[in-house]
Scaffold this active site. Structure first.
Site, PDB file in Angstrom:
ATOM      1  N   ASP A 166       0.804  -1.217   0.000  1.00 48.49           N
ATOM      2  CA  ASP A 166       0.000   0.000   0.000  1.00 48.49           C
ATOM      3  C   ASP A 166       0.845   1.279   0.000  1.00 48.49           C
ATOM      4  OD1 ASP A 166      -2.272   1.618   0.205  1.00 48.49           O
ATOM      5  OD2 ASP A 166      -2.226   1.568   2.398  1.00 48.49           O
ATOM      6  N   GLU A 418       3.611  -7.512   7.719  1.00 43.71           N
ATOM      7  CA  GLU A 418       2.364  -8.193   7.396  1.00 43.71           C
ATOM      8  C   GLU A 418       2.485  -9.328   6.388  1.00 43.71           C
ATOM      9  OE1 GLU A 418      -0.746  -5.385   6.519  1.00 43.71           O
ATOM     10  OE2 GLU A 418      -0.912  -4.861   8.624  1.00 43.71           O
TER      11      GLU A 418
HETATM   12  C1  BDP Z   1      -1.375  -2.145   6.754  1.00 46.50           C
HETATM   13  C2  BDP Z   1      -0.065  -1.980   6.026  1.00 46.50           C
HETATM   14  C3  BDP Z   1       0.196  -0.548   5.579  1.00 46.50           C
HETATM   15  C4  BDP Z   1      -1.060   0.076   5.038  1.00 46.50           C
HETATM   16  C5  BDP Z   1      -2.079   0.098   6.152  1.00 46.50           C
HETATM   17  C6  BDP Z   1      -3.404   0.740   5.698  1.00 46.50           C
HETATM   18  O1  BDP Z   1       1.012  -2.441   6.795  1.00 46.50           O
HETATM   19  O2  BDP Z   1       1.205  -0.546   4.619  1.00 46.50           O
HETATM   20  O3  BDP Z   1      -0.855   1.342   4.510  1.00 46.50           O
HETATM   21  O4  BDP Z   1      -2.364  -1.210   6.560  1.00 46.50           O
HETATM   22  O5  BDP Z   1      -4.261   0.007   5.215  1.00 46.50           O
HETATM   23  O6  BDP Z   1      -1.967  -3.272   6.254  1.00 46.50           O
HETATM   24  O7  BDP Z   1      -3.540   1.944   5.797  1.00 46.50           O
END
Ligand code: BDP
Length: 597
Positions: A166, A418
């Site tokens: 993301d 993750e």
């Molecule tokens: C987590 C990730 C991160 C995302 C965040 C989100 O580690 O990179 O930006 O969620 O969804 O899953 O904002």
């Protein structure tokens, strides 16, 4: 050059020439550059700044979204007298891979977007004359690269990249390119391990150099007084009345490493050293034997126009904001940052969790969005993942620890973000990854990875190997959010109570809610600044009831760029600050809370 990991510092024996500036630039839409000899010099080029991502500079979408090679070129002179030295050409980083030619001769090649690389250029270089440096940078990712992603090719030959993570897959020469003018015999690696015994500080060091000349080291305090000395490539220094490096007070000594030939100075390298200890004891995280509570953020090295390119102005602004908000720590999500960042954190006493680029170990495009749905994924069932991906992952861990091992600010290594750790075969993967990493850090810092919501307590196969349980949780955002927010507390508390049984420290490495600055609504709705505050208040209530919690790092420090899509409004908006580094209401809330913890 035996190692490119030592920061290119200047000294009385070392000169550094920064080649940053405006370079020539050409997008290789058809991938024909090598065949057409672009490595010998570019024609019909445009211009780019180095360092910077190239993606957000131009007005053409095909440049921003280009998948494949882009070419860079610059010219520089090599002074005659440097012939008798070692001239090292060093890139701080180029994302994701690069090949380098000097005067048409290939001198270096590197894969991995965040680490230094380069070469001694004495043979390929023209001394006393102009030199042409050409670099091709490529941004393609696949299942085996760290980070992972997928390239889709269309009928017309165009390609698009879909990262398994993301944040925008910015590309280009992201850190400074420097010439290091080194002596013939020189120091190329230094390792320090610090400790203290009562008021006596201890600094063990080990030096690697290109010859077996005599080594003499001096440790100087911040005022420049010599407080300890030793000779030899390896020794232990004792410092009376030691002043420790502490969170919020980055006291640094300087280790002056000298290489001598018959008493004459051949090389000198000045290494900043903070004397401190880090340890996990039961469910506590200790710095200098005292309980430490992380307050801060997961960040990105991200800003307008520059993208992922290192920008010293943004770095300093961020440090000032961290100070203002009473934060004491950051995680370098989701990749190692520019070396200047760690040096600054050493000086300012900012505590750093240093993360590898191993993000997206989850077999789903945009896994971060699909994750909450619990959709089936089989990343760790793939044989190639246990072979190539894991080898690349190990290589990145090794490089990260080599580059950043001496930073006092770095207190923990985060080996992955993750991964799909609920999968059976994630167990063997991470068993190997953790045991590999354990052997690498001379300071034996704690190891962690961030756990995703789909691998909750009881289901995660990797947490058993970590010293600290780092949780990314979105109760109240991706699940049980909006008008249901008040019901999120119970589920969240139940999950934490489960993790507490492990007897390890628990760290909230992510919690956050997308918020578009300027949207206000009473009563609140998701995306409004009011909702972000209510969300945070609920999270904090849960944290305050969890005894094993050793810190909270909100997601994210600032809004940042992602791929475009229906769930991202020109990027991820979970920042406490906007992308141009101004506070949302949430920043004031955090500032108040953290002034009291
Ligand atoms: C987590 C990730 C991160 C995302 C965040 C989100 O580690 O990179 O930006 O969620 O969804 O899953 O904002």
């Amino acid at each position: 050059m035996e190692s490119q990991f030592l920061y290119p510092a200047e000294s009385s024996t070392r000169q550094v020439v920064d080649l940053s500036g405006i370079w020539k630039f050409k997008v290789d839409y058809e991938g024909k550059g090598r065949k057409e000899g672009w490595q010998n010099g570019l024609d019909n080029y445009s211009e780019v700044p180095v360092p910077s991502s190239y993606n957000d500079l131009f007005t053409d979408k095909d440049i921003r979204e280009h998948v494949g090679d882009v070419w860079y070129q610059t010219e520089f002179y090599l002074a005659e007298e440097w012939q008798h030295k070692n001239v090292n050409l060093r890139f701080g980083s180029a994302t994701h891979r690069a090949e380098v030619w000097l005067n048409g001769e290939k001198i270096a090649e590197h894969e991995g977007g965040y680490m230094p690389f380069g070469a001694i250029i004495n043979e390929a270089g023209n001394f006393g004359q102009k030199n042409t440096l050409v670099v091709v940078v490529n941004n393609e990712l696949d299942l085996t690269t760290i980070p992972t992603g997928q390239v889709k090719e269309y009928d017309n030959g165009k390609k698009r990249l879909f990262p398994y993570f993301d944040f925008y897959n910015y590309a280009g020469i992201h850190s400074a390119v420097k010439l290091q003018i080194l002596p013939k015999d020189y120091i190329y690696d230094i390792t320090t391990v610090t400790d203290y015994d009562g008021s006596t500080g201890l600094v063990e060091y080990e030096i690697e150099s290109s010859s077996d000349l005599e080594i003499k080291v001096e440790l100087k305090d911040a005022a420049g007084n010599i407080v300890a000395e030793a000779t030899g490539a390896k020794a232990k220094l004792e410092v009376e009345d030691v002043k420790l490096w502490q969170p919020g007070e980055g006291y640094l000594y300087q280790l002056e490493v000298n290489l001598l030939n018959d008493g004459d100075l051949v090389d000198n390298y000045p290494l900043p050293v903070g004397i401190r200890t880090v340890e996990v004891k039961g469910n506590r995280f200790l710095i200098n034997g005292e309980q430490f509570y992380f307050k801060g953020f997961g960040k990105h090295q991200d800003s307008e126009i520059n993208g992922r390119g290192f920008d010293p102005a943004v770095m300093i602004r961020d440090a000032e904001l961290l100070d203002w908000i009473n934060a004491n720590s950051v995680r370098t999500s989701h990749y190692p940052y520019d070396e200047e960042f760690y040096r600054m954190c050493d000086r300012r006493g900012v505590v750093v969790i240093d993360e590898t680029p191993a993000v997206g170990l989850f077999d789903m495009n945009m896994n971060f969005l699909a994750a909450g749905t619990g959709k089936k994924s089989d990343f760790f069932d793939k044989e190639i993942v246990h072979q190539e991906t894991k080898e690349n992952h190990k290589r990145e861990i090794e490089r990260l620890i080599k580059r950043d091992k001496n930073h006092a600010s770095v207190v923990m290594w985060c080996l992955a973000n993750e991964p799909d750790s609920a999968q059976e075969r994630a167990e063997e993967y991470f068993k190997d990854i953790f045991s590999f990493a354990r052997g690498l850090d001379p300071q034996e810092r704690p190891l962690t990875f961030t756990n995703i919501m789909t691998a909750p307590y009881g289901k995660c196969k990797a947490a058993q190997f970590a010293d600290v349980i780092s949780l990314n949780r979105y109760y109240g955002w991706y699940i049980i959010g909006g008008s249901e927010l008040e019901y999120a507390q119970k589920d969240f508390e139940e999950e934490l109570a489960g993790w507490e049984k492990e007897g390890k420290p628990i760290l909230m490495t992510e919690y956050g809610a997308d918020t578009k600055a300027g949207i206000h609504k009473l009563p609140s709705v998701q995306w409004s600044e009011e909702y972000q505050n209510e969300y945070l208040e609920l999270q904090h209530k849960v944290f305050d009831n969890c005894d094993s919690l050793v810190g909270e790092q909100m997601w994210n420090f600032a809004d940042f760029q992602t791929v475009e899509g229906i769930l991202r409004v020109n990027g991820n908006k979970k920042g406490a600050f906007t992308r141009d580094r101004q506070p949302k209401m949430a920043a004031h809330l955090l500032r108040k809370r953290w002034s009291k913890i």
